[in-house]
Design a protein around this motif. Structure first.
Motif, PDB file in Angstrom:
ATOM      1  N   ALA A 107       0.727  -1.179  -0.125  1.00  0.00           N
ATOM      2  CA  ALA A 107      -0.018  -0.002  -0.190  1.00  0.00           C
ATOM      3  C   ALA A 107       1.095   1.168  -0.023  1.00  0.00           C
ATOM      4  CB  ALA A 107      -0.902   0.039   1.131  1.00  0.00           C
ATOM      5  N   THR A 108       2.279   1.263   0.232  1.00  0.00           N
ATOM      6  CA  THR A 108       2.979   2.135   0.316  1.00  0.00           C
ATOM      7  C   THR A 108       3.001   3.042  -1.224  1.00  0.00           C
ATOM      8  OG1 THR A 108       4.873   0.969  -0.337  1.00  0.00           O
ATOM      9  CG2 THR A 108       4.442   1.361   2.048  1.00  0.00           C
ATOM     10  N   ALA A 109       2.802   2.186  -2.019  1.00  0.00           N
ATOM     11  CA  ALA A 109       2.872   2.760  -3.514  1.00  0.00           C
ATOM     12  C   ALA A 109       1.475   3.494  -3.879  1.00  0.00           C
ATOM     13  CB  ALA A 109       2.532   1.483  -4.590  1.00  0.00           C
ATOM     14  N   ALA A 110       0.312   3.121  -3.093  1.00  0.00           N
ATOM     15  CA  ALA A 110      -0.854   4.056  -3.085  1.00  0.00           C
ATOM     16  C   ALA A 110      -1.428   4.187  -1.934  1.00  0.00           C
ATOM     17  CB  ALA A 110      -1.745   3.237  -4.161  1.00  0.00           C
ATOM     18  N   PRO A 111      -0.907   5.166  -1.132  1.00  0.00           N
ATOM     19  CA  PRO A 111      -1.630   5.320   0.162  1.00  0.00           C
ATOM     20  C   PRO A 111      -2.967   5.793   0.125  1.00  0.00           C
ATOM     21  CG  PRO A 111      -0.015   6.787  -0.095  1.00  0.00           C
ATOM     22  CD  PRO A 111       0.047   5.979  -1.059  1.00  0.00           C
ATOM     23  N   CYS A 112      -3.547   6.368  -0.994  1.00  0.00           N
ATOM     24  CA  CYS A 112      -4.744   6.766  -0.988  1.00  0.00           C
ATOM     25  C   CYS A 112      -5.896   6.040  -0.738  1.00  0.00           C
ATOM     26  CB  CYS A 112      -4.757   7.470  -2.442  1.00  0.00           C
ATOM     27  SG  CYS A 112      -4.407   6.599  -3.795  1.00  0.00           S
ATOM     28  N   LEU A 113      -5.419   4.616  -1.288  1.00  0.00           N
ATOM     29  CA  LEU A 113      -6.537   3.488  -0.824  1.00  0.00           C
ATOM     30  C   LEU A 113      -6.866   3.296   0.564  1.00  0.00           C
ATOM     31  CD1 LEU A 113      -5.328   0.878  -3.262  1.00  0.00           C
ATOM     32  CD2 LEU A 113      -7.042   2.770  -3.751  1.00  0.00           C
ATOM     33  N   ILE A 114      -5.846   3.772   1.467  1.00  0.00           N
ATOM     34  CA  ILE A 114      -6.355   3.650   2.810  1.00  0.00           C
ATOM     35  C   ILE A 114      -6.939   4.887   3.399  1.00  0.00           C
ATOM     36  CG2 ILE A 114      -5.230   3.535   5.094  1.00  0.00           C
ATOM     37  CD1 ILE A 114      -2.803   1.756   3.857  1.00  0.00           C
ATOM     38  N   ASP A 115      -6.394   6.187   2.799  1.00  0.00           N
ATOM     39  CA  ASP A 115      -6.943   7.290   3.051  1.00  0.00           C
ATOM     40  C   ASP A 115      -8.432   7.271   2.826  1.00  0.00           C
ATOM     41  OD1 ASP A 115      -4.579   8.251   4.064  1.00  0.00           O
ATOM     42  OD2 ASP A 115      -4.114   9.488   2.237  1.00  0.00           O
ATOM     43  N   ILE A 116      -8.904   6.695   1.749  1.00  0.00           N
ATOM     44  CA  ILE A 116     -10.391   6.853   1.224  1.00  0.00           C
ATOM     45  C   ILE A 116     -11.161   5.761   1.692  1.00  0.00           C
ATOM     46  CG2 ILE A 116      -9.981   8.858  -0.430  1.00  0.00           C
ATOM     47  CD1 ILE A 116     -10.136   6.282  -2.746  1.00  0.00           C
ATOM     48  N   GLY A 117     -10.358   4.733   2.363  1.00  0.00           N
ATOM     49  CA  GLY A 117     -11.105   3.466   2.950  1.00  0.00           C
ATOM     50  C   GLY A 117     -11.378   2.461   2.118  1.00  0.00           C
ATOM     51  N   LEU A 118     -10.570   2.463   1.077  1.00  0.00           N
ATOM     52  CA  LEU A 118     -10.929   1.343  -0.128  1.00  0.00           C
ATOM     53  C   LEU A 118     -10.225  -0.017   0.344  1.00  0.00           C
ATOM     54  CD1 LEU A 118     -10.864   2.689  -3.786  1.00  0.00           C
ATOM     55  CD2 LEU A 118     -12.774   2.600  -1.953  1.00  0.00           C
ATOM     56  N   LEU A 119      -9.126   0.297   1.133  1.00  0.00           N
ATOM     57  CA  LEU A 119      -8.499  -1.050   1.770  1.00  0.00           C
ATOM     58  C   LEU A 119      -8.379  -0.532   3.342  1.00  0.00           C
ATOM     59  CD1 LEU A 119      -5.126  -1.365  -0.509  1.00  0.00           C
ATOM     60  CD2 LEU A 119      -7.391  -2.830  -0.488  1.00  0.00           C
ATOM     61  N   HIS A 120      -8.615  -1.804   4.015  1.00  0.00           N
ATOM     62  CA  HIS A 120      -8.619  -1.570   5.618  1.00  0.00           C
ATOM     63  C   HIS A 120      -7.896  -2.838   6.178  1.00  0.00           C
ATOM     64  CE1 HIS A 120     -11.798  -4.655   6.067  1.00  0.00           C
ATOM     65  NE2 HIS A 120     -12.266  -4.368   4.774  1.00  0.00           N
ATOM     66  N   PRO A 121      -7.364  -2.797   7.116  1.00  0.00           N
ATOM     67  CA  PRO A 121      -6.748  -3.902   7.979  1.00  0.00           C
ATOM     68  C   PRO A 121      -7.762  -5.049   8.395  1.00  0.00           C
ATOM     69  CG  PRO A 121      -5.929  -1.740   8.900  1.00  0.00           C
ATOM     70  CD  PRO A 121      -7.175  -1.692   8.171  1.00  0.00           C
ATOM     71  N   ALA A 122      -7.140  -6.355   8.029  1.00  0.00           N
ATOM     72  CA  ALA A 122      -7.987  -7.267   8.370  1.00  0.00           C
ATOM     73  C   ALA A 122      -8.009  -7.478  10.138  1.00  0.00           C
ATOM     74  CB  ALA A 122      -7.443  -8.776   8.084  1.00  0.00           C
ATOM     75  N   VAL A 123      -9.086  -7.909  10.554  1.00  0.00           N
ATOM     76  CA  VAL A 123      -9.311  -8.114  12.066  1.00  0.00           C
ATOM     77  C   VAL A 123      -8.236  -8.973  12.500  1.00  0.00           C
ATOM     78  CG1 VAL A 123     -10.743  -8.727  13.697  1.00  0.00           C
ATOM     79  CG2 VAL A 123     -11.813  -7.608  11.852  1.00  0.00           C
ATOM     80  N   ASP A 124      -8.083 -10.067  12.023  1.00  0.00           N
ATOM     81  CA  ASP A 124      -6.994 -11.086  12.512  1.00  0.00           C
ATOM     82  C   ASP A 124      -5.547 -10.912  12.137  1.00  0.00           C
ATOM     83  OD1 ASP A 124      -7.326 -11.667  10.057  1.00  0.00           O
ATOM     84  OD2 ASP A 124      -7.596 -13.931  10.274  1.00  0.00           O
ATOM     85  N   ASP A 125      -5.191  -9.957  11.370  1.00  0.00           N
ATOM     86  CA  ASP A 125      -3.813  -9.719  11.010  1.00  0.00           C
ATOM     87  C   ASP A 125      -3.741  -8.353  10.399  1.00  0.00           C
ATOM     88  OD1 ASP A 125      -1.445  -9.454   9.803  1.00  0.00           O
ATOM     89  OD2 ASP A 125      -1.468 -11.486   8.565  1.00  0.00           O
TER      90      ASP A 125
END
Length: 327
Positions: free
Chosen positions: A35-53
């Motif tokens: 995700a370091t190549a596209a931090p925008c995905l985390i900023d706008i919530g398209l990617l989120h951390p898994a509950v178990d990892d």
């Protein structure tokens, strides 16, 4: 943004972000290092951390992602509309003072135009002198659309403007896509002309060559304000540009707003106004349609959601999640 070198508008997906999001959908997840190549995905919530990892990032579904981004756009439109209304309230008592103070100026920055005929004449004069660009926000006006002579005159005026090498950018409500006057207009105009649509737009705004603008000065539009003040012109242009980037293309290539979960974009716009407590008349006016059409769409929305009453419809809209997919 998380990375100061990775910048673009929140509602957009960059090439790197689109590629990583597509990979996450295919594989079910990506590691946090990717995700370091596209931090925008985390900023706008398209990617989120898994509950178990927490080092594994999982994607939200495309339908939820699209609804989230559309809702962000609609909230921006609502904020801009409220901001415009506040500005109009502030300037209404100043207009009379402005016109008196500018009485001795050869080119007053604010001038009241009395009557629609005088307003139309002033717009024609500005366009006759214009050489570069016309920006227009045109909400539905049933009185104008029933006057073929007015529409034909506008087409001739606009074509003459285009023939001088200028360009036209116009914003309408979505309902204009199905209006005969809009189809006729863009079938006749040739040159650098584009039109886009939104669920709702501000009141009428015309800007010529980024030097003069025309806006209504009272509720029935019998008075107009001619504006030449650079700061106000810059504000109007900024407002137009923000709406333009949020709008859906109608001409020269039409893009249809998506239908999600059986609810059309028009029904979704009506649902948002219904839960705000607006009457059928207000809903029709805000969305640029007649009251009968608005009631037909409300009835279809009620049928889709299984509602048997107006009160129940408001409850079911809230429960359905069509306005808040994450609710």
């Amino acid at each position: 943004m998380t990375d100061g070198t990775h910048r673009h508008k929140d509602e957009e997906l960059c090439e790197a972000g689109l590629a990583l999001y597509s990979r996450a959908l295919r594989e079910g997840h990506v590691d946090s290092a990717a995700a370091t190549a596209a931090p925008c995905l985390i900023d706008i919530g398209l990617l989120h951390p898994a509950v178990d990892d927490l080092d594994r990032l999982e994607p939200i579904t495309p339908a939820v992602a699209l609804q989230r981004l559309l809702r962000t756009s609609e909230e921006r439109i609502a904020r801009e509309r409220r901001r415009g209304e506040r500005l109009a309230d502030v300037f209404e008592p100043l207009m009379r003072l402005g016109t008196s103070a500018a009485a001795n100026d050869d080119t007053p920055s604010l001038r009241i135009l009395s009557g629609k005929e005088r307003t139309g004449q002033a717009i024609e004069e500005a366009m006759a002198e214009g050489r570069h660009e016309l920006l227009a926000i045109q909400p539905h006006d049933s009185k104008v659309t029933k006057r073929p002579d007015i529409l034909e005159g506008a087409i001739k005026r606009d074509q003459a403007f285009l023939d001088r090498g200028a360009r036209i950018r116009a914003l309408y409500q979505h309902t204009a896509r199905h209006a005969p006057y809009a189809r006729a207009r863009y079938e006749h105009l040739t040159g650098d002309v584009e039109a886009r649509t939104l669920d709702e737009v501000t009141d009428r705004l015309i800007i010529v060559d980024r030097t003069v603008a025309f806006i209504p000065a009272n509720a029935d539009r019998s008075l107009a304000l001619e504006v030449r003040h650079p700061a106000l012109i810059a504000y109007f242009i900024n407002t137009f540009d923000r709406f333009w980037h949020l709008a859906t293309p109608m001409h020269p290539q039409a893009v249809q707003p998506p239908t999600l979960n059986g609810i059309t974009p028009r029904q979704r716009a009506i649902a948002a106004l219904l839960i705000e407590g607006h009457t059928d008349n207000v809903i029709a006016e805000r969305l640029g349609m007649n009251v009968r059409t608005a009631r037909v769409h409300i009835a279809k929305l009620a049928t889709t959601l299984g509602s048997e009453s107006r009160a129940q419809l408001g409850y079911l809209i809230g429960q359905s999640g069509i306005l808040d997919p994450e609710g």
